[in-house]
Design an enzyme around this catalytic site. Structure first.
Site, mmCIF file in Angstrom:
data_model
loop_
_atom_site.group_PDB
_atom_site.id
_atom_site.type_symbol
_atom_site.label_atom_id
_atom_site.label_comp_id
_atom_site.label_asym_id
_atom_site.label_seq_id
_atom_site.Cartn_x
_atom_site.Cartn_y
_atom_site.Cartn_z
ATOM 1 N N GLU A 149 0.826 -1.277 0.140
ATOM 2 C CA GLU A 149 -0.069 -0.134 0.022
ATOM 3 C C GLU A 149 0.966 1.200 0.009
ATOM 4 O OE1 GLU A 149 -3.445 -2.181 2.857
ATOM 5 O OE2 GLU A 149 -2.737 -0.379 3.380
ATOM 6 N N GLN A 174 45.398 -3.634 -16.651
ATOM 7 C CA GLN A 174 45.071 -4.282 -15.428
ATOM 8 C C GLN A 174 44.045 -3.883 -14.686
ATOM 9 O OE1 GLN A 174 47.843 -3.574 -11.862
ATOM 10 N NE2 GLN A 174 48.517 -5.567 -12.169
ATOM 11 N N GLU A 190 9.515 -6.683 -3.057
ATOM 12 C CA GLU A 190 9.499 -7.928 -2.002
ATOM 13 C C GLU A 190 10.588 -7.698 -0.969
ATOM 14 O OE1 GLU A 190 9.555 -11.969 -3.822
ATOM 15 O OE2 GLU A 190 8.752 -11.205 -5.821
#
Length: 386
Positions: free
Chosen positions: A119, A275, A360
């Protein structure tokens, strides 16, 4: 099975899924309209038997499926995951009638599911949700009990285009997480309306308005006032697989970077001869593999019923989603301006990789879960009262 080792059959299945994602699913997804449910893609996932596996696979298989699909077609991965998230409560807690009505249609891609928990003021704090389920004495239902849903949901994936929603509402005011009930609410229920939100997302995300939507005991998933367990059980299963989605994207970005830096001419040699570049690629690979192993470990713990699943799930989602953000961002940097061109793989991944750190349970929420679980598992010092 050790969490760090996959069986040859699992490795072969992952390779097959990556091929399907690239050759069968991506061409379908490319024809879809951003921000809309891609029903053709869902139908293809159904024909391939992948949606049905949502209800027959354990957590580790779910992770392998999501990681492999994400490597080749993030849209297919997301479509599959949202079907699982919305329908898992029905699979795990539904009545025989609910399961018979909806799960076959989810499995063949003809019904679109959605998980309606968040919500506007209760996103990360899921226990604070305010959607009301007011008693409705006039309602019937299997147990002669009914409610009217009043309020709103927001940030709901697949809304407003889903065919049914797993909705979490407050049935006991003032009871916190103990007063929430999960309901299966068909999209055509009177009083339910939805609107699309303009989001950075390949699938629809919307808001839902509930104006006295009728539900009865026949619509309850699990037990009344015990819906928070339904929500957290679903998230404990799917959080590691969110991490798997992130790992799939990170792996795709890493492979693209290896190919690019090995062939790109720069400063009298190849870009990979520098590198600083080689060390960055090594760091990308290191973090991706570490995240993958944590995801597999969390999923295996879930499948084995081991202790500490909420902590492990939170750790897996946190590490994997933060890692994917780093890896994709570094890949863009090493590719230069070409990676920002619309349609480039990394331009696509750069848009896709951000949201999993929020949904989530945002990264901050995962840290809170980890800390809470750690302290709960730590006994008090000798001689002190608990």
């Amino acid at each position: 099975m050790p969490a760090f080792s996959l069986e040859p059959e699992q490795q072969a299945w992952c390779a097959e899924l990556r091929t399907l994602a690239a050759q069968r699913l991506r061409p379908v997804a490319e024809k879809g309209e951003p921000g809309r449910v891609d029903r053709a893609l869902l139908a293809e996932l159904g024909r391939l038997g992948l949606l049905e596996r949502l209800f027959t696979s354990g957590a580790l298989d779910l992770c392998l499926m999501r990681e492999s699909l994400a490597h080749g077609c993030t849209e297919a991965e997301t479509a599959l995951a949202l079907q699982g998230l919305g329908a898992h409560p029905v699979h795990a807690h539904g009545t025989p009638a609910q399961r018979a009505r909806w799960l076959p249609a989810v499995a063949d891609g003809s019904a679109v599911a959605a998980f309606a928990l968040s919500e506007r003021a209760a996103g990360s704090d899921a226990a604070a949700l305010t959607l009301r389920a007011d008693p409705d004495p006039s309602a019937g239902g299997g147990a002669g009990r009914g409610w009217r849903l009043t309020g709103e949901k927001c940030w709901i994936s697949n809304a407003p285009e889903a065919d049914f929603y797993t909705v979490f509402a407050r049935t006991a005011p003032g009871a916190g997480s103990r007063g929430i009930t999960a309901f299966l609410v068909p999209a055509d229920r009177p009083g339910l309306t939805g609107s699309a939100l303009d989001m950075l997302s390949p699938h629809p995300i919307g808001a839902l308005a509930f104006d006295g939507v009728p539900v009865t005991a026949d619509d309850v998933l699990g037990e009344a006032d015990r819906g928070f367990r339904v929500a957290m059980g679903t998230l404990n299963l799917f959080r590691p697989s969110v991490g798997a989605f992130a790992v799939g994207m990170a792996q795709a970005a890493l492979e693209a970077t290896l190919a690019h830096t090995a062939r790109r001419d720069a400063f009298g040699g190849k870009l990979s001869d520098l590198q600083t570049v080689a060390h960055q690629v090594a760091e990308m690979a290191l973090r991706t593999e570490a995240a993958r192993l944590m995801v597999y470990a969390a999923a295996t713990a879930y499948d084995d019923g081991a202790p500490g699943v909420p902590r492990r799930a939170a750790m897996a989602k946190l590490l994997a989603t933060e890692t994917a953000q780093y890896v994709v961002d570094t890949a863009v940097q090493l590719h230069g301006a070409r990676a920002l061109r619309r349609g480039h793989l990394l331009e696509h991944l750069y848009r896709e990789v951000r949201a999993p750190r929020i949904y989530e349970g945002a990264s901050e929420v995962q840290r809170g879960i980890i800390a809470k679980e750690l302290y709960a598992e730590t006994p008090p010092p000798a001689g002190e009262a608990p």
